[in-house]
Design a protein around this motif. Structure first.
Motif, PDB file in Angstrom:
ATOM      1  N   GLN A  33     -13.089 -36.135  17.042  1.00 41.74           N
ATOM      2  CA  GLN A  33     -13.345 -35.852  18.453  1.00 41.74           C
ATOM      3  C   GLN A  33     -13.481 -34.347  18.689  1.00 41.74           C
ATOM      4  O   GLN A  33     -14.328 -33.909  19.477  1.00 41.74           O
ATOM      5  N   ALA A  34     -12.670 -33.568  17.984  1.00 36.68           N
ATOM      6  CA  ALA A  34     -12.755 -32.111  18.117  1.00 36.68           C
ATOM      7  C   ALA A  34     -14.095 -31.595  17.604  1.00 36.68           C
ATOM      8  O   ALA A  34     -14.574 -30.546  18.064  1.00 36.68           O
ATOM      9  N   LYS A  35     -14.686 -32.326  16.667  1.00 38.33           N
ATOM     10  CA  LYS A  35     -16.009 -31.966  16.159  1.00 38.33           C
ATOM     11  C   LYS A  35     -17.123 -32.543  17.035  1.00 38.33           C
ATOM     12  O   LYS A  35     -18.287 -32.508  16.667  1.00 38.33           O
ATOM     13  N   GLU A  36     -16.728 -33.078  18.192  1.00 38.76           N
ATOM     14  CA  GLU A  36     -17.645 -33.606  19.210  1.00 38.76           C
ATOM     15  C   GLU A  36     -18.356 -34.885  18.779  1.00 38.76           C
ATOM     16  O   GLU A  36     -19.417 -35.225  19.327  1.00 38.76           O
ATOM     17  N   LEU A  37     -17.784 -35.604  17.810  1.00 37.33           N
ATOM     18  CA  LEU A  37     -18.289 -36.930  17.508  1.00 37.33           C
ATOM     19  C   LEU A  37     -17.738 -37.898  18.547  1.00 37.33           C
ATOM     20  O   LEU A  37     -16.719 -37.633  19.183  1.00 37.33           O
ATOM     21  N   VAL A  38     -18.429 -39.024  18.725  1.00 33.51           N
ATOM     22  CA  VAL A  38     -18.010 -39.958  19.760  1.00 33.51           C
ATOM     23  C   VAL A  38     -17.665 -41.318  19.160  1.00 33.51           C
ATOM     24  O   VAL A  38     -18.297 -41.782  18.209  1.00 33.51           O
ATOM     25  N   ASN A  39     -16.644 -41.940  19.741  1.00 36.03           N
ATOM     26  CA  ASN A  39     -16.293 -43.313  19.422  1.00 36.03           C
ATOM     27  C   ASN A  39     -17.341 -44.193  20.090  1.00 36.03           C
ATOM     28  O   ASN A  39     -17.490 -44.192  21.308  1.00 36.03           O
ATOM     29  N   ILE A  40     -18.097 -44.939  19.298  1.00 33.32           N
ATOM     30  CA  ILE A  40     -19.229 -45.693  19.822  1.00 33.32           C
ATOM     31  C   ILE A  40     -18.808 -46.674  20.910  1.00 33.32           C
ATOM     32  O   ILE A  40     -19.570 -46.975  21.837  1.00 33.32           O
ATOM     33  N   HIS A  41     -17.565 -47.160  20.854  1.00 30.21           N
ATOM     34  CA  HIS A  41     -17.128 -48.138  21.844  1.00 30.21           C
ATOM     35  C   HIS A  41     -16.863 -47.529  23.210  1.00 30.21           C
ATOM     36  O   HIS A  41     -16.703 -48.253  24.192  1.00 30.21           O
ATOM     37  N   THR A  42     -16.823 -46.202  23.294  1.00 26.54           N
ATOM     38  CA  THR A  42     -16.738 -45.568  24.615  1.00 26.54           C
ATOM     39  C   THR A  42     -18.100 -45.584  25.298  1.00 26.54           C
ATOM     40  O   THR A  42     -18.187 -45.349  26.508  1.00 26.54           O
ATOM     41  N   LEU A  43     -19.152 -45.858  24.540  1.00 25.43           N
ATOM     42  CA  LEU A  43     -20.500 -45.919  25.084  1.00 25.43           C
ATOM     43  C   LEU A  43     -20.980 -47.355  25.278  1.00 25.43           C
ATOM     44  O   LEU A  43     -21.713 -47.639  26.220  1.00 25.43           O
ATOM     45  N   ASP A  44     -20.578 -48.252  24.374  1.00 24.34           N
ATOM     46  CA  ASP A  44     -21.020 -49.642  24.445  1.00 24.34           C
ATOM     47  C   ASP A  44     -19.995 -50.527  23.739  1.00 24.34           C
ATOM     48  O   ASP A  44     -19.909 -50.526  22.504  1.00 24.34           O
ATOM     49  N   THR A  45     -19.237 -51.259  24.525  1.00 20.85           N
ATOM     50  CA  THR A  45     -18.180 -52.102  23.951  1.00 20.85           C
ATOM     51  C   THR A  45     -18.721 -53.360  23.288  1.00 20.85           C
ATOM     52  O   THR A  45     -17.981 -54.054  22.592  1.00 20.85           O
ATOM     53  N   SER A  46     -20.003 -53.651  23.484  1.00 22.85           N
ATOM     54  CA  SER A  46     -20.557 -54.878  22.906  1.00 22.85           C
ATOM     55  C   SER A  46     -20.930 -54.722  21.435  1.00 22.85           C
ATOM     56  O   SER A  46     -21.151 -55.713  20.740  1.00 22.85           O
ATOM     57  N   ILE A  47     -21.026 -53.484  20.957  1.00 23.97           N
ATOM     58  CA  ILE A  47     -21.337 -53.255  19.541  1.00 23.97           C
ATOM     59  C   ILE A  47     -20.116 -53.627  18.711  1.00 23.97           C
ATOM     60  O   ILE A  47     -19.017 -53.152  18.963  1.00 23.97           O
ATOM     61  N   ARG A  48     -20.313 -54.482  17.726  1.00 22.12           N
ATOM     62  CA  ARG A  48     -19.194 -54.933  16.896  1.00 22.12           C
ATOM     63  C   ARG A  48     -19.013 -54.002  15.700  1.00 22.12           C
ATOM     64  O   ARG A  48     -19.943 -53.311  15.288  1.00 22.12           O
ATOM     65  N   ALA A  49     -17.803 -54.027  15.146  1.00 22.47           N
ATOM     66  CA  ALA A  49     -17.500 -53.151  14.012  1.00 22.47           C
ATOM     67  C   ALA A  49     -16.630 -53.866  12.989  1.00 22.47           C
ATOM     68  O   ALA A  49     -15.763 -54.664  13.341  1.00 22.47           O
ATOM     69  N   ASP A  50     -16.894 -53.582  11.745  1.00 27.39           N
ATOM     70  CA  ASP A  50     -16.080 -54.048  10.618  1.00 27.39           C
ATOM     71  C   ASP A  50     -16.133 -52.938   9.579  1.00 27.39           C
ATOM     72  O   ASP A  50     -16.943 -52.985   8.652  1.00 27.39           O
ATOM     73  N   LEU A  51     -15.310 -51.922   9.749  1.00 25.38           N
ATOM     74  CA  LEU A  51     -15.348 -50.757   8.867  1.00 25.38           C
ATOM     75  C   LEU A  51     -14.878 -51.162   7.466  1.00 25.38           C
ATOM     76  O   LEU A  51     -13.684 -51.287   7.200  1.00 25.38           O
ATOM     77  N   LYS A  52     -15.839 -51.366   6.584  1.00 27.88           N
ATOM     78  CA  LYS A  52     -15.541 -51.904   5.257  1.00 27.88           C
ATOM     79  C   LYS A  52     -14.634 -50.981   4.439  1.00 27.88           C
ATOM     80  O   LYS A  52     -13.807 -51.449   3.654  1.00 27.88           O
ATOM     81  N   TYR A  53     -14.791 -49.668   4.610  1.00 27.88           N
ATOM     82  CA  TYR A  53     -13.985 -48.746   3.803  1.00 27.88           C
ATOM     83  C   TYR A  53     -12.591 -48.530   4.383  1.00 27.88           C
ATOM     84  O   TYR A  53     -11.795 -47.795   3.810  1.00 27.88           O
ATOM     85  N   ALA A  54     -12.303 -49.176   5.510  1.00 24.55           N
ATOM     86  CA  ALA A  54     -10.944 -49.172   6.058  1.00 24.55           C
ATOM     87  C   ALA A  54     -10.152 -50.366   5.530  1.00 24.55           C
ATOM     88  O   ALA A  54      -8.993 -50.563   5.898  1.00 24.55           O
ATOM     89  N   THR A  55     -10.787 -51.163   4.676  1.00 20.27           N
ATOM     90  CA  THR A  55     -10.163 -52.334   4.060  1.00 20.27           C
ATOM     91  C   THR A  55     -10.514 -52.350   2.569  1.00 20.27           C
ATOM     92  O   THR A  55     -11.387 -51.594   2.129  1.00 20.27           O
ATOM     93  N   PRO A  56      -9.882 -53.221   1.789  1.00 25.29           N
ATOM     94  CA  PRO A  56     -10.269 -53.336   0.369  1.00 25.29           C
ATOM     95  C   PRO A  56     -11.562 -54.128   0.181  1.00 25.29           C
ATOM     96  O   PRO A  56     -12.031 -54.269  -0.944  1.00 25.29           O
ATOM     97  N   ASP A  57     -12.142 -54.645   1.272  1.00 20.93           N
ATOM     98  CA  ASP A  57     -13.347 -55.461   1.193  1.00 20.93           C
ATOM     99  C   ASP A  57     -14.588 -54.580   1.075  1.00 20.93           C
ATOM    100  O   ASP A  57     -15.438 -54.525   1.964  1.00 20.93           O
TER     101      ASP A  57
END
Length: 225
Positions: A33-57
């Motif tokens: 956030q300090a680097k001015e990147l945005v959390n996509i869900h603050t712009l559109d909550t309908s976009i789904r996410a499954d961050l694969k590298y946040a899991t062993p999958d």
């Protein structure tokens, strides 16, 4: 029992809620956030996410994002992703984009590169010395899913290392029985909504799209360390 319930809400519940809040905005996410990147869900909550590298999958079978729980992108890329989602919804209201990976800090790229050394995947992970568009928050890996969150059949899984993942010889792969017409149609729908929104596809990975060229990113934007 009543006293226990009262104790929970007076003393334990605030602590639990506080812990949840800390989990949702980690040190890494505050850095993004300090680097001015945005959390996509603050712009559109309908976009789904499954961050694969946040899991062993994922292909490394290792958790690489141990403190990243939301999808972050550079504002330029985020705006294009929102545009792609709106276009997809206009075409097929029951479908949604499903994000597998977006910004990949250079620190994570280094971790990934180290994990795959001396494995069959070593050739597929870029040396951190050569920054890529994920490191700028300008690339996204994603698919399309149905209303229940089930990904459409694209012929291969995400991060499949083989020619079936490529997009430049799909007609040939259909003729050879490697891909079906429906699988290619699903890929074409993904490409249609993403390119209409201003993303660039790449030949070797049906799931990967760039918001800008690497040359432009290096000239105008900063690497996310």
């Amino acid at each position: 029992m009543t006293n226990r319930i009262i104790y929970f809400f007076l003393f334990l519940c605030p602590l639990w809620l506080s812990a949840q809040g800390q989990r949702s905005v980690s040190v890494l996410e505050r850095y993004l956030q300090a680097k001015e990147l945005v959390n996509i869900h603050t712009l559109d909550t309908s976009i789904r996410a499954d961050l694969k590298y946040a899991t062993p999958d994922n292909f490394t079978k290792t958790i690489l994002y141990d403190t990243l729980f939301n999808v972050y992108m550079h504002p330029v890329a985020a705006a294009k992703l929102v545009k792609a989602q709106k276009y997809l919804k206009a075409l097929h209201p029951g479908l949604s984009l499903l994000v597998y990976d977006a910004v990949r800090p250079l620190s994570v790229q280094k971790k990934m590169y180290k994990v795959v050394q001396n494995t069959k995947y070593a050739a597929y992970v870029a040396n951190p010395a050569r920054t890529g568009l994920h490191n700028y928050g300008m690339a996204v890996d994603l698919t399309i899913c149905d209303k229940n969150g089930k990904p459409l059949d694209m012929g291969t899984p995400f991060d499949f290392f083989g020619r079936a993942a490529g997009i430049n010889k799909e007609a040939e792969l259909i003729e050879q029985g490697v891909l079906t017409m429906q699988q290619v149609a699903n890929r074409k729908l993904l490409r249609k909504v993403m390119t209409q929104a201003g993303f660039l596809a790449i030949r070797g990975e049906w799931w990967h799209f760039n918001a800008v060229s690497l040359t432009e990113a290096k000239q105008l934007y900063n690497v996310i360390e």
